[in-house]
Design a protein around this motif. Structure first.
Motif, PDB file in Angstrom:
ATOM      1  N   LYS A 184       3.570   5.538 -12.741  1.00 44.64           N
ATOM      2  CA  LYS A 184       3.567   7.182 -12.350  1.00 44.64           C
ATOM      3  C   LYS A 184       2.269   7.577 -12.536  1.00 44.64           C
ATOM      4  N   VAL A 185       1.756   8.185 -11.248  1.00 44.92           N
ATOM      5  CA  VAL A 185       0.401   8.824 -11.282  1.00 44.92           C
ATOM      6  C   VAL A 185       0.474  10.270 -11.424  1.00 44.92           C
ATOM      7  N   SER A 186      -0.189  10.854 -12.451  1.00 42.86           N
ATOM      8  CA  SER A 186      -0.346  12.234 -12.458  1.00 42.86           C
ATOM      9  C   SER A 186      -1.528  13.046 -12.636  1.00 42.86           C
ATOM     10  N   ILE A 187      -1.668  14.424 -12.306  1.00 40.14           N
ATOM     11  CA  ILE A 187      -2.872  14.930 -12.161  1.00 40.14           C
ATOM     12  C   ILE A 187      -2.941  16.264 -13.349  1.00 40.14           C
ATOM     13  N   ASP A 188      -3.750  16.302 -13.931  1.00 41.63           N
ATOM     14  CA  ASP A 188      -3.995  17.399 -14.936  1.00 41.63           C
ATOM     15  C   ASP A 188      -5.141  18.193 -14.890  1.00 41.63           C
ATOM     16  N   PRO A 189      -5.304  19.462 -14.616  1.00 37.56           N
ATOM     17  CA  PRO A 189      -4.251  20.396 -14.482  1.00 37.56           C
ATOM     18  C   PRO A 189      -3.845  19.957 -12.862  1.00 37.56           C
ATOM     19  N   PRO A 190      -2.490  20.541 -12.469  1.00 40.21           N
ATOM     20  CA  PRO A 190      -1.954  20.274 -11.243  1.00 40.21           C
ATOM     21  C   PRO A 190      -2.861  20.808 -10.174  1.00 40.21           C
ATOM     22  N   THR A 191      -3.111  20.046  -9.034  1.00 42.10           N
ATOM     23  CA  THR A 191      -3.955  20.501  -8.063  1.00 42.10           C
ATOM     24  C   THR A 191      -3.271  19.796  -6.538  1.00 42.10           C
ATOM     25  N   THR A 225       0.919  -1.216   0.051  1.00 39.43           N
ATOM     26  CA  THR A 225      -0.031  -0.113  -0.037  1.00 39.43           C
ATOM     27  C   THR A 225       0.900   1.376  -0.100  1.00 39.43           C
ATOM     28  N   PHE A 226       0.575   2.112  -0.958  1.00 41.85           N
ATOM     29  CA  PHE A 226       1.544   3.283  -1.094  1.00 41.85           C
ATOM     30  C   PHE A 226       0.581   4.692  -0.649  1.00 41.85           C
ATOM     31  N   LYS A 227       1.215   5.400   0.038  1.00 38.96           N
ATOM     32  CA  LYS A 227       0.644   6.728   0.613  1.00 38.96           C
ATOM     33  C   LYS A 227       1.350   7.879  -0.262  1.00 38.96           C
ATOM     34  N   ALA A 228       0.595   8.800  -0.366  1.00 32.60           N
ATOM     35  CA  ALA A 228       1.073  10.145  -1.046  1.00 32.60           C
ATOM     36  C   ALA A 228       1.888  11.072   0.065  1.00 32.60           C
ATOM     37  N   ARG A 229       3.147  11.235  -0.239  1.00 37.08           N
ATOM     38  CA  ARG A 229       4.080  12.077   0.526  1.00 37.08           C
ATOM     39  C   ARG A 229       3.936  13.604  -0.056  1.00 37.08           C
ATOM     40  N   LYS A 230       3.669  13.702  -1.327  1.00 38.72           N
ATOM     41  CA  LYS A 230       3.441  15.143  -2.024  1.00 38.72           C
ATOM     42  C   LYS A 230       3.241  15.010  -3.356  1.00 38.72           C
ATOM     43  N   GLY A 231       2.681  16.050  -3.910  1.00 40.62           N
ATOM     44  CA  GLY A 231       2.095  16.264  -5.245  1.00 40.62           C
ATOM     45  C   GLY A 231       0.936  16.915  -5.630  1.00 40.62           C
ATOM     46  N   ASN A 232       1.146  17.615  -6.857  1.00 40.28           N
ATOM     47  CA  ASN A 232      -0.043  18.427  -7.480  1.00 40.28           C
ATOM     48  C   ASN A 232      -0.135  18.140  -9.007  1.00 40.28           C
ATOM     49  N   ASP A 233       1.184  17.508  -9.555  1.00 40.68           N
ATOM     50  CA  ASP A 233       1.222  17.299 -10.799  1.00 40.68           C
ATOM     51  C   ASP A 233       1.284  15.644 -11.029  1.00 40.68           C
ATOM     52  N   ASP A 234       2.456  15.388 -10.393  1.00 41.08           N
ATOM     53  CA  ASP A 234       2.830  14.078 -10.177  1.00 41.08           C
ATOM     54  C   ASP A 234       2.732  13.540  -8.874  1.00 41.08           C
ATOM     55  N   ILE A 235       2.313  12.504  -8.452  1.00 39.79           N
ATOM     56  CA  ILE A 235       2.278  12.152  -6.948  1.00 39.79           C
ATOM     57  C   ILE A 235       3.590  11.379  -6.754  1.00 39.79           C
ATOM     58  N   LEU A 236       4.241  11.850  -5.431  1.00 35.33           N
ATOM     59  CA  LEU A 236       5.544  11.240  -4.884  1.00 35.33           C
ATOM     60  C   LEU A 236       4.746  10.134  -3.796  1.00 35.33           C
ATOM     61  N   TRP A 237       5.239   8.911  -3.912  1.00 28.24           N
ATOM     62  CA  TRP A 237       4.625   7.740  -3.091  1.00 28.24           C
ATOM     63  C   TRP A 237       5.862   7.241  -2.280  1.00 28.24           C
ATOM     64  N   PHE A 238       5.164   6.799  -0.970  1.00 26.23           N
ATOM     65  CA  PHE A 238       6.098   5.954  -0.203  1.00 26.23           C
ATOM     66  C   PHE A 238       5.093   4.923   0.618  1.00 26.23           C
ATOM     67  N   THR A 239       5.774   3.816   1.235  1.00 25.07           N
ATOM     68  CA  THR A 239       5.199   2.885   1.877  1.00 25.07           C
ATOM     69  C   THR A 239       5.695   2.228   2.916  1.00 25.07           C
ATOM     70  N   GLU A 240       4.906   1.944   3.942  1.00 27.77           N
ATOM     71  CA  GLU A 240       5.727   1.356   5.357  1.00 27.77           C
ATOM     72  C   GLU A 240       5.644  -0.160   5.137  1.00 27.77           C
ATOM     73  N   ASN A 241       5.370  -0.831   4.148  1.00 29.14           N
ATOM     74  CA  ASN A 241       5.502  -2.283   3.991  1.00 29.14           C
ATOM     75  C   ASN A 241       6.049  -2.620   2.619  1.00 29.14           C
ATOM     76  N   SER A 242       7.220  -1.935   2.465  1.00 28.18           N
ATOM     77  CA  SER A 242       7.767  -1.868   1.149  1.00 28.18           C
ATOM     78  C   SER A 242       8.435  -3.497   0.947  1.00 28.18           C
ATOM     79  N   ASN A 243       8.588  -3.967  -0.270  1.00 27.85           N
ATOM     80  CA  ASN A 243       9.093  -5.211  -0.756  1.00 27.85           C
ATOM     81  C   ASN A 243      10.142  -5.104  -1.685  1.00 27.85           C
ATOM     82  N   PRO A 244      11.111  -4.989  -1.684  1.00 28.86           N
ATOM     83  CA  PRO A 244      12.356  -4.765  -2.502  1.00 28.86           C
ATOM     84  C   PRO A 244      12.320  -5.686  -3.646  1.00 28.86           C
TER      85      PRO A 244
END
Length: 208
Positions: free
Chosen positions: A182-189, A84-103
């Motif tokens: 990659k997840v993107s938002i258009d227009p950036p918000t 499960t990925f959570k959004a760290r930041k983003g208004n055009d492309d979303i930066l994701w991070f996870t707490e249960n990573s699997n390399p």
């Protein structure tokens, strides 16, 4: 007398019934023989096939059958992995991070998620805007969210003005190692970064 004789001759020819040609009888007999042979062959084929299946089934090693059954059950139960990925930041492309990573499954590379393993992937995406940003979005510029694999769109949906969200967007796809999500938002918000409002869930299943 001539007329009577002629009439009698015509009547005799009319009443005479021609007999069937001998070859017709031969053809009928031959057809009957072929039909009998076909019925006998079909009966023999199904009888031998059914007996052969029974013999093969009885010859299978019970341990091997049990092993195959366990393997099949394991696949059906899903010996899979979930991230499960959570959004760290983003208004055009979303930066994701996870707490249960699997390399060995997916790695975070900036704003992209790199596929590490080939297999079946169930993608479940939801993106929600911040409440104050929803008030600033013009009617003719409703944000659109896309999830791409490299340049190929896998999921796409508009933000609903009443819920401020895309709702759940889901799809099962076959992905190969090396691809970039990659997840993107258009227009950036600006988005609501709480996990319950914006998240990307990925369930992985190995290909048999």
């Amino acid at each position: 007398m001539t007329i009577k004789t002629a009439s009698s001759s015509v009547a005799g020819q009319t009443m005479r019934k021609p007999g069937l040609h001998p070859l017709v009888y031969v053809l009928l007999i031959w057809t009957a023989i072929i039909s009998i042979i076909q019925v006998a062959f079909i009966t023999f084929f199904f009888t031998v096939g059914r007996n052969g299946q029974c013999t093969n089934s009885s010859a299978v090693d019970p341990k091997k059958m049990q092993s195959q059954q366990q393997s099949a059950d394991g696949l059906l139960l899903g010996k899979g992995k979930m991230v499960t990925f959570k959004a760290r930041k983003g208004n055009d492309d979303i930066l994701w991070f996870t707490e249960n990573s699997n390399p060995g499954l997916i790695s975070e590379e900036g704003y992209s998620l790199k596929i590490i393993s080939d297999g079946y992937y169930f993608l479940n995406l939801q993106v929600t805007l911040r409440l104050d940003d929803q008030l600033r979005v013009p009617d003719n510029l409703i944000p659109r969210v896309t999830l791409k694999l490299d340049e190929k769109v896998l999921l796409e949906g508009e933000i609903n003005r009443h819920t401020r969200s895309t709702g759940l967007l889901g799809k099962v796809v076959v992905l190969a190692a090396g691809g970039q999500l990659k997840v993107s938002i258009d227009p950036p918000t600006d988005i609501d970064k709480s996990e319950s409002m914006t998240h990307l869930d990925i369930i992985f299943m190995e290909r048999p």
